[in-house]
Scaffold this motif. Sequence first.
Motif, short mmCIF file in Angstrom:
data_model
loop_
_atom_site.label_atom_id
_atom_site.label_comp_id
_atom_site.label_asym_id
_atom_site.label_seq_id
_atom_site.Cartn_x
_atom_site.Cartn_y
_atom_site.Cartn_z
N PRO A 165 -4.20 -1.37 -4.46
CA PRO A 165 -3.35 -1.09 -3.41
C PRO A 165 -2.48 -2.36 -3.06
O PRO A 165 -2.82 -3.56 -3.78
N ILE A 205 -3.06 5.49 1.87
CA ILE A 205 -2.69 4.23 1.57
C ILE A 205 -3.55 3.47 2.45
O ILE A 205 -4.03 2.22 2.36
N ALA A 261 2.23 -3.30 2.58
CA ALA A 261 2.27 -1.82 3.03
C ALA A 261 2.86 -1.53 4.43
O ALA A 261 3.48 -0.36 4.74
#
Length: 196
Positions: free
Chosen positions: A114, A58, A120
């Motif tokens: 993403p 990620i 995130a």
Amino acid sequence: MKISSKLPLAALSLTAVLMPSLVFAHPGADHVHGLLVGLEHPLFGIDHLLAMVAIGMIAARSGRAGFLVVPPAFVLAMMAGAALGIVGFELPSLETGIALSLVVFGAMVALARPLPLAAAALLASVFGLFHGNAHGLATPETTSGLAYAAGFVFATSALHAAGVLSAVKLAGRSHMVRAAGAATSLVGMGMAFQAF
């Protein structure tokens, strides 16, 4: 300097860091016992291993800032969760939270685009608490807490680096990265099903 040319240096550095502990690895050395137990906990639990590698992937897919934000957010939250676990506080639905982290992290890796960096980092922090809490609760009473924490933080960071390296090496094969994310989510779903 290419990443592949840094690998021998990283391996040598790892050996240098661990060598003093291995030299003193004899019965009764609590600091060594704690370090080794801490190192192996993230490596031998499939749930932790997959989550840590996914965090690295990620971070790699979040751009340059992702390296500086996502793994540290996870590690700091993991340390806070571990501290809670060491004093005996267990987060509610701990196993479910860990399973859901695999579902979410896997989905984040599998996405073609993403998530925003702030999202995130927030997700990494929330689920880092759960993983850290499990580490803290698993701390054997005979270990040195500081050495144990150093071990699992080091192992976690190494797994994050492995995830970053995997994503970088597979940059031209994004379908493989997405497949790894989907597989991680499936493992998480299986774990969540068992938790219920």
